[in-house]
Design an enzyme around this catalytic site. Structure first.
Site: not given
Lengths: 156, 300
Positions: B223, B227, B231
């Site tokens: 994660s 992440r 993005n």
């Protein structure tokens, strides 16, 4: 989104960059920050100290002023007292001198009066004797009647 | 004498081709990577820009560090000091060992600066560097249509996962360093569910605990990397879609003008919003790095 050897390369580059930052970047900056924080703390402490010193000095000055005023007042009071004492003493001395002079004069006058009285007495006695002598020239012997004459003189 | 091949080369790219071209890495093969995992390949573009930005960021930090003094700081020194102070404060709150902070705090600063700069590559005009590269690549005698160049390293999952795996390795290191091999091994089989005096139950719990620990570490690491990748990849993709609006210009007609206006408005809005994303993602990655390393210091 395919994985390949870039992953490994990125790990290596990352760790090298971290090492670089840890070795050459972080310590001098943090040291400068800590030093500045120390300087600022010292400066603030010095300012506080100066403020306290100022307050202390002000209080001391006020104290001194008050003390000076007090001692000046004391001096003045002492001087006034001393002056009045001197005046008093002088007055007393003067009064004493006047009294002494009066006493001496009175004594002298008394003595003179006594002497005058004595002289007067003597002269009156002599006048009386002379009168009596003239009256009783022949009968009265000066020696035999000397006692009578001195008795008469004492009665005068 | 037009051949079919020339026709492919000369026609303007369709929207799909444009985006596919922009999403392909320069990996030396002149084509997209076909296998999901292939450690024989290297994305030179990602690596190039990551290294260029690391050198640039390192140089900027070094400049500030070289001039650092306890006197009145200038604006540049002040700016770097704000960053350092921010990272140092966060590190102080999350990692209680002053000895570890000597490494972990600079780690946090490096992560923040580097990711911020890599993310900020999104603000360059989308086609600027790829077009320059196309010219260079063509002049070197290669086919310019296969001149691939991606300039945002953090939009490459290799870069983000590389960093998150590096963080994982650092966490392993601190787990061993703080708790010892024995202590950490014991923790791996006894946390989070505890252990039992009963040997059979202890083995069962040990297996469950160990499985949980593996899941925990994997989830954290994946994660962490995904992440940032997600993005930045999405951000880049939206810039590409916005660029397509302007690219649809066919002349002074109403649809073209509207699309042009759409490009300007959307491009501006997304760029402004992206400033937040760039800074925020860098900050999040840094914070999570500190949190994970901090967790490695604490027993369960």
């Amino acid at each position: 989104m395919n994985l390949n050897a870039t992953l490994i390369a990125q790990i290596v580059v990352f760790l090298i960059f971290v090492w670089f930052t840890m070795r050459f970047v972080w310590p001098p900056i943090v040291k400068a920050l800590d030093e500045r924080a120390g300087k600022i703390a010292d400066g603030l402490a010095a300012a506080d100290r100066a403020k306290a010193d100022l307050a202390h000095a002000g209080k001391k000055a006020a104290d001194e002023l008050r003390q000076a005023r007090e001692s000046a007042a004391e001096f003045r009071a002492g001087a006034e007292k001393q002056a009045s004492q001197l005046l008093e003493d002088a007055r007393a001395e003067a009064a004493r001198l006047v009294a002494a002079a009066r006493e001496a004069a009175e004594a002298e006058a008394g003595v003179a009066a006594q002497r005058a009285k004595e002289a007067l007495r003597e002269q009156v006695a002599m006048l009386a004797v002379a009168g009596a002598e003239r009256i009783l020239r022949k009968e009265i012997n000066q020696q035999t009647h000397a006692e009578l004459l001195s008795q008469l003189k004492a009665e005068l | 004498m037009a051949t079919g091949h020339e026709e492919v080369i000369n026609h303007a790219p369709t929207a799909g081709e444009y985006i596919a071209h922009h999403l392909t890495y320069f990996n030396g093969t002149g084509a997209k990577q076909t296998k999901l995992i292939d450690f024989g390949l290297l994305n030179y573009d990602t690596l190039l820009w990551a290294i260029v930005l690391a050198v640039l960021g390192g140089f900027i930090l070094w400049l500030a560090a070289r001039r650092a003094s306890a006197g009145v700081p200038g604006r540049f020194q002040g700016a770097v000091e704000i960053l350092v102070e921010m990272v140092a404060d966060q590190a102080k709150g999350l990692i209680h060992s002053a000895e570890s902070r000597k490494f972990v705090a600079p780690l946090g600063l490096t992560v923040f600066i580097w990711i911020f700069m890599m993310n900020a590559m999104d603000f360059l005009p989308l086609d600027l560097i790829p077009e320059i590269w196309k010219g260079l690549y063509g002049s070197m005698g290669h086919d310019p249509h296969h001149a691939y160049m991606r300039v945002v390293p953090t939009a490459d999952i290799n870069a983000t996962m590389g960093m998150s795996i590096a963080v994982l390795l650092i966490c392993f290191y601190y787990n061993v360093k703080i708790k010892g091999i024995g202590g950490w091994s014991h923790e791996l089989v006894s946390a989070p569910f505890g252990t039992s005096k009963n040997p059979i139950l202890a083995v069962v719990l040990g297996v469950v605990n160990f499985a949980m620990q593996i899941i925990e570490f994997s989830a954290k690491t994946i994660s962490h990397g995904m992440r940032l990748f997600g993005n930045m990849f999405a951000g880049e993709l939206i810039f590409m879609l916005i660029a397509l609006m302007g690219a649809a210009w066919t002349g002074a007609n109403l649809p073209s003008v509207l699309l042009f206006l759409g490009h300007v408005v959307a491009g501006f809005s997304w760029a402004v919003f992206h400033i937040l994303v760039v800074a925020l993602q860098a900050f999040i990655f840094m914070m999570l790095t500190l949190v994970y390393v901090g967790q490695a210091h604490e027993g369960h």
